[in-house]
Design an enzyme around this catalytic site. Structure first.
Site, PDB file in Angstrom:
ATOM      1  N   THR A  94      -2.793  -5.580  -9.750  1.00  0.00           N
ATOM      2  CA  THR A  94      -2.498  -5.449  -8.228  1.00  0.00           C
ATOM      3  C   THR A  94      -3.663  -5.635  -7.419  1.00  0.00           C
ATOM      4  O   THR A  94      -3.707  -6.428  -6.001  1.00  0.00           O
ATOM      5  CB  THR A  94      -2.091  -4.024  -7.938  1.00  0.00           C
ATOM      6  OG1 THR A  94      -1.034  -3.521  -8.850  1.00  0.00           O
ATOM      7  CG2 THR A  94      -1.616  -3.582  -6.549  1.00  0.00           C
ATOM      8  N   HIS A  99       5.660   2.174  -5.306  1.00  0.00           N
ATOM      9  CA  HIS A  99       4.799   0.984  -5.364  1.00  0.00           C
ATOM     10  C   HIS A  99       5.248  -0.105  -5.013  1.00  0.00           C
ATOM     11  O   HIS A  99       6.050  -1.234  -5.688  1.00  0.00           O
ATOM     12  CB  HIS A  99       4.566   0.652  -7.086  1.00  0.00           C
ATOM     13  CG  HIS A  99       3.624  -0.081  -7.376  1.00  0.00           C
ATOM     14  ND1 HIS A  99       2.695  -1.085  -6.354  1.00  0.00           N
ATOM     15  CD2 HIS A  99       2.888  -0.370  -8.579  1.00  0.00           C
ATOM     16  CE1 HIS A  99       1.962  -1.738  -6.967  1.00  0.00           C
ATOM     17  NE2 HIS A  99       1.922  -1.353  -8.415  1.00  0.00           N
ATOM     18  N   ARG A 102      -4.911   2.226  -3.262  1.00  0.00           N
ATOM     19  CA  ARG A 102      -3.895   3.083  -4.516  1.00  0.00           C
ATOM     20  C   ARG A 102      -4.753   4.290  -4.769  1.00  0.00           C
ATOM     21  O   ARG A 102      -5.930   4.041  -4.606  1.00  0.00           O
ATOM     22  CB  ARG A 102      -4.190   2.333  -5.747  1.00  0.00           C
ATOM     23  CG  ARG A 102      -3.811   2.620  -6.763  1.00  0.00           C
ATOM     24  CD  ARG A 102      -3.739   1.922  -8.222  1.00  0.00           C
ATOM     25  NE  ARG A 102      -2.554   1.212  -8.064  1.00  0.00           N
ATOM     26  CZ  ARG A 102      -2.290   0.207  -9.147  1.00  0.00           C
ATOM     27  NH1 ARG A 102      -2.971   0.291 -10.338  1.00  0.00           N
ATOM     28  NH2 ARG A 102      -1.270  -0.401  -9.124  1.00  0.00           N
TER      29      ARG A 102
HETATM   30  C1  NCD Z   1       1.979  -0.293 -12.579  1.00  0.00           C
HETATM   31  C2  NCD Z   1       1.436   0.859 -11.804  1.00  0.00           C
HETATM   32  O1  NCD Z   1       0.188   1.034 -11.565  1.00  0.00           O
HETATM   33  O2  NCD Z   1       2.150   1.627 -11.476  1.00  0.00           O
HETATM   34  N1  NCD Z   1       1.049  -1.354 -12.796  1.00  0.00           N
HETATM   35  C3  NCD Z   1       1.222  -2.447 -11.762  1.00  0.00           C
HETATM   36  O3  NCD Z   1       0.765  -2.116 -10.806  1.00  0.00           O
HETATM   37  N2  NCD Z   1       1.534  -3.705 -12.276  1.00  0.00           N
HETATM   38  C4  NCD Z   1       2.580   0.163 -13.928  1.00  0.00           C
HETATM   39  C5  NCD Z   1       1.871   1.067 -14.786  1.00  0.00           C
HETATM   40  O4  NCD Z   1       0.721   1.399 -14.675  1.00  0.00           O
HETATM   41  O5  NCD Z   1       2.232   1.368 -15.930  1.00  0.00           O
END
Ligand code: NCD
Length: 308
Positions: free
Chosen positions: A58, A135, A107
């Site tokens: 991300t 997300h 985040r």
């Molecule tokens: C996810 C998240 O951070 O929610 N990862 C991501 O952004 N691709 C999935 C996860 O952490 O399992």
């Protein structure tokens, strides 16, 4: 709907038209990027990436997207090296960072953190994951990938597998899929079922839903299997995690029961829920999802900055 200055906090804030518009814009940018190499839409603009939780895809895909748009990036990948360690509030951190940047990607481990940041900041805030809540940018790249491969999302039978309780990717994704004519299979251990309020809302919106813990019994029905990691860090008790750890493993033996055209997706990172032997098969779509992250995030940055 005006995109300039808009926050991207929850997929619930968007209409089907909004979603389709982002996906179209991403498609246009992907083609333009392939033709021209680098683009210059965001020249002179600065993205701040504030990551209070671990991330590989991300954060790096947002940063790559901003660079590919000709903009620049500041930020941190862990709060440990910031004044948060000294006790600074999220509010003050956002008030500060907005003086240095034009758009913020955040985040945070707490549900609602992105919404709070958006209320505080004058500049657009994009939610890159808030606790087990939402997300939305992952969902947009998931939809973009599905549309690319199947041509359309309508008519598909989609299985969501694994941690449906704590997984924010499947919360956002299922809510977005309610805009389309899909049948959803919610496959999880009893302990990790999709929250009731989400299931009820999906049913109210007319989504046909099947809930089961038995993957083998439904694998043959599916067009898409969206696997997720059990979210160990969200469990209040490690003992509870150990009970469900390794509940599902998607491997070639299992996939013998699937349709030839089944696609296996995963937001990544995976732990043990997809065997690496699946990577080389026609079913694997997870690295294509990774690729989609850049054009979709270019679209979101360009639209919220008002430069496209
Ligand atoms: C996810 C998240 O951070 O929610 N990862 C991501 O952004 N691709 C999935 C996860 O952490 O399992």
């Amino acid at each position: 709907m005006e995109w300039k200055n808009r926050d991207v906090i929850s997929i619930r804030d968007f209409s089907r038209e909004d979603i389709d518009f982002v996906l179209e814009t991403a498609g246009r940018l992907e083609r333009e990027l392939a033709e021209k190499g680098a683009l210059r839409y965001a020249e002179g603009k600065i993205l701040a990436t504030l990551f209070f939780e671990p991330s590989t895809r991300t954060r790096l895909s947002f940063e790559s997207a901003m660079h590919r748009l000709g903009g620049s990036v500041i930020g941190f990948a862990s709060a440990a090296s910031t004044s948060v360690r000294k006790g600074e509030s999220l509010r003050d951190t956002i008030k500060t960072v907005e003086q240095y940047s034009d758009v913020i990607v955040l985040r945070h481990p707490k549900e609602g953190a992105a919404r709070l940041a958006a209320e505080v900041a004058e500049i657009p805030v994009i939610n890159a994951g808030d606790g087990s809540n939402q997300h939305p940018t992952q969902t947009l790249l998931d939809l973009y990938t599905i549309k690319r491969v199947f041509g359309s999302i309508d008519g598909l039978k989609i299985g969501l597998l694994g941690d449906l309780k704590y997984g924010r990717t499947v919360h956002s994704l299922s809510e977005a899929l309610a805009f389309y004519d899909v049948e959803l299979y919610l496959i999880s251990p009893e302990m990790l079922k999709m929250p009731k309020h989400i299931v009820e809302e999906l049913r109210e919106k007319g989504v046909r839903i099947h809930e089961t813990s038995n993957l083998e019994s439904v694998i043959g029905e599916l067009d898409v299997l969206y696997a997720t990691r059990i979210q160990r860090e969200r469990f209040p008790d490690e003992q509870e995690y150990l009970k469900v750890k390794g509940s599902y493993v998607v491997d070639c033996r299992l996939l013998e029961k699937a349709k030839e055209t089944l696609k296996v997706m995963h937001p990544l990172p995976r732990v043990d829920e997809i065997h690496p032997e699946v990577d080389g098969t026609k079913h694997a779509l997870y690295f294509r999802q990774v690729f989609s992250g850049v054009p979709v995030r270019m679209a979101l940055l360009g639209l919220t900055l008002g430069v496209l």
